[in-house]
Every structure is written in structure tokens, then in C-alpha cells.
Scaffold this motif. Sequence first.
Motif, PDB file in Angstrom:
ATOM      1  N   GLU A 308      43.761  45.910  47.474  1.00 41.00           N
ATOM      2  CA  GLU A 308      43.493  45.586  46.230  1.00 41.00           C
ATOM      3  C   GLU A 308      44.718  45.794  45.237  1.00 41.00           C
ATOM      4  N   ASP A 314      42.783  36.936  40.827  1.00 36.45           N
ATOM      5  CA  ASP A 314      41.370  37.159  40.685  1.00 36.45           C
ATOM      6  C   ASP A 314      40.809  36.079  41.409  1.00 36.45           C
ATOM      7  N   ASN A 321      45.163  39.161  38.540  1.00 34.52           N
ATOM      8  CA  ASN A 321      44.211  40.371  38.164  1.00 34.52           C
ATOM      9  C   ASN A 321      44.763  41.557  37.527  1.00 34.52           C
ATOM     10  N   GLU A 322      43.997  42.530  36.931  1.00 31.65           N
ATOM     11  CA  GLU A 322      44.451  43.492  36.181  1.00 31.65           C
ATOM     12  C   GLU A 322      45.802  44.329  36.614  1.00 31.65           C
ATOM     13  N   THR A 389      40.913  40.685  33.413  1.00 34.02           N
ATOM     14  CA  THR A 389      41.419  42.208  33.385  1.00 34.02           C
ATOM     15  C   THR A 389      39.947  42.987  33.399  1.00 34.02           C
TER      16      THR A 389
END
Length: 470
Positions: A308, A314, A321-322, A389
Motif C-alpha cells: 500500500e 486510488d 492516493n493519500e 484522501t
Amino acid sequence: MLSGRKKRDLSLLSRGLKYRLKISFYLIFLLPFLISVYLLSNYVFPRAGLPGELFVSLSISMIIAIIGFFLIKEVFDRVLTIALEARLIAAGDISRKVEIERSDEVGDLGEALNQLTQRIRSNMDELKSYGRKTTQINMEIQKRVLALSSLLQISSLVSEGAELKDILDMAVDKAGLLAESEAAYLFLKDKESDSFLIKFAVGHGGDNLLGMKINASDAVFGSLLTRGDIFVADADHKKAADSFSQRFRFRNTLAVAVPLRNEITAVLGIVNSKEDFTYEDDDAELLDIFGRQISIAIENDFLLHKAEKLEIRDALTGLFNENYINGRLDEEIKRAILCQRPCSFVVFDIDDFARFRREFGAISAEISLKKVAGVIHDVISEIDRSGRTADNEFSVIMPEKNKRQSKEIADVIRGKVEEMFSAEPEPGRRLTISAGVSENPLDGITARELIERARSSVNLAKAQGKNKVV
């Protein structure tokens, strides 16, 4: 005087059953018959009257017949006794034994019946022994089947990508079913202190174990933590049992190390307080298998989180992504400070999205998220970076733009989203977004500070009626 051998030869007691029955027959029937014939032919028919000799002769005949009757009765009584014993034995009373009075055919029959009964008793004892062994084998099979079923459930959770906490909860719970255990526990290594803490405990008294700590120099678990040895405290290991019970309030324990990449990362154990209790080798083997499953789950979780961190997109929207947004924002802030240039951060949040998901379902929610992501991506410039996010939260890094410029762009995005969903026939489907803007260095000089300020502004926009940029 007759010798002892001759006496035995003349005695009926030493004769066989056939011989004795023949003698009895003669005494009862033949001899009285012959005597009667003789008396009738010599005394009754030749002359009238009943002389005394005739009375005596008849009396002797009667006595002889009675003796013969009792001889036959004695034989049949013994036969009937054996028949009764045989019926009782056939009914299931194999504890009976025929008394042998003398050695003849009836005695041989009784002896044969006793031998048969003894053989039945021996066979029954063997069957009972086999029954106990079979019961023990069945219990072992059931124990292994239960362990296999538990392992399959744990493996299923691992393959489904369940949370590590849920997997460890189940693993400890299923381990508690082994070896008549009252509770089970799991130590996890604390990387900061290099010690092990009980983070999971189930069963009777398990709550008392939570939070207990051990380390490599521990007097009880030291060899397990340093060499990975199986730790056993039971009736065969009384010194270890005494040391363990003083600290952990249980008499017996079996514990195995859980390695990860050649390093012990956890300790799985089971406990009970039974007196004179000993663990079997099978118990240690099964517990070790549970430990390996836990090791797989921990390693899988480690690799998943590592993947990850390496992933930057995403999966649903295709935006960053965050993790990527947070790391990139740090870099842009450093560059802005070095070059004395502005850098803004914008957070968008879809209004009433939880209600929308409940009313229209997950599929409609995902479609809406993709539409909002598409609007954001189309409006921002090439140097800007947009990402998802949170569930219904989007963020945009805007280098070289101050707060005023970023608010203008955010308002354009807000308007386009409102316009896109305004065509929906159902009012509940007409989504809007609220936005919050922060700028470096006015609102913070770190990524965390800018993110917190932007989110606070989003909350303020929602409090002011939603569908706003603050």
C-alpha cells in the motif's frame, strides 16, 4: 480286605456317566422285574398266600428301585445345574462358574463351560481395551479435525484480506480449544521497548493476562525468546510450573514462538490450572501449527501495508492516493519555502454522502465518486496533483498558487459538480461539494498543518450551509 484300587473299581463315583446310567437302569427296571418274575413263579402261583419271604423280596426290590431312581436323579440334577448356569451365562452373566463335583462326563461338560466362559471374559476384556483405545483414537481424530477446521477458518480470513486484529482474535480463540485449556494468550513484540506484551487473551481468566510483559532476560520465557524453544510448564516440569504460576496465576502453560523473517515477533500460549496435568507432544505440534498461521497472517499484513505504501494510485478513481498526496505535499512545501513561492492545498468533501450511500447503494456511490474525480482532474493544471484522501474526500496540491487563486479554482470545481448533478431527476441524487483551502506559510509550514487547516475550513463550509468554498 479290598485294596483302594479295587474299591475305586467297584465304586460308581469313579465310573463314567454312561456306565452309571446303565447301572441305574438295571437297578430300577431289570433287577426288580427279574426278582418279581422269580417270586411270582415260585411263591404266588404254586401256592396260595403271601409268605414272609415274598414280602421281604418285594421290599428289597423297592429299595433297589429307589436307589436306582436317586442315582438317575443325581445325574440329571447335575445336568440341570449346568444347563441353568449355561442359560445365565448366555443371558450375559459371564462371571459365573460351574462347580465341578467329580470327574465324569458331566464334570467334563462343566469344565468345558468354565473354559468357554473364561475365554469369553478374556475376549470381553480385550474388547473393552480395544474400546478404550478406539475412544482415545477417536478423541485424537476429533481434536485434529477441530484443529484443521480452525486452521481453515483462519486461512480463509487471511486469504480474504481481513484485518490482522480479527485474524489474531480468531487464532487465539481457536488455540484455546486445545489440550483442555482454560485460556489462551498472544504476546506481540513492542519494537520501541524490545519487549513482548500480551495483546490478545481469551477464555476464563484471560482478562487478567492482558498487558503482562516479558523480555529476552525473563526467567520464565527467556529460552523461548532467545532460542525459540517450546516452553512447557506442567506436572512433568514442576520448576517451570511454579515460576509461571507465581506470575501468571495459572498452573500449566504451553507456549511456542512465532517467528517472522528469522526474528521472534510473537508468542502463542495456552493455559489451565489442573492438578497433575501434562501436555502431550501432539498438543505442542498443534499449537505450533497455529503459531505458523499467525506468522503467515502477520507477514501477510506486513507485505500488504508495504504494498500500500508503494502504491500511489486510488483503485476506484485513478487519482493519487493519500500516501502519495501527503508525501508530495511535504516536498512541495519544502520547494516553496526554498524558492519563496506560494503553495496551496485544497480539500473537497461531498455533502451528505453517507445518506446518499444508504439511500441509493454502493454502486451509485462509486459512480458518483468517479464523476467528482473526473471533474477535479479536468479543471486543475498539469503541475497540480489531485488525489482521493478519504472515502468521500478529495485533495489537490496547487504549487505556485496562493489562497485566492486556489479558492477561485476550487469554486469552479464546486460549480461544475453542482451543475453535473443538478440534472438528476431525484432531489436526493443532486450532490454538491464543500471545499476548504490552506496556504503555506500562512496556515502552516508542514503538510500536517496545511491538511488540518484545510479540513477545518471544510467543516466550516458545511456549517455555513454546504456547497461552499472557505
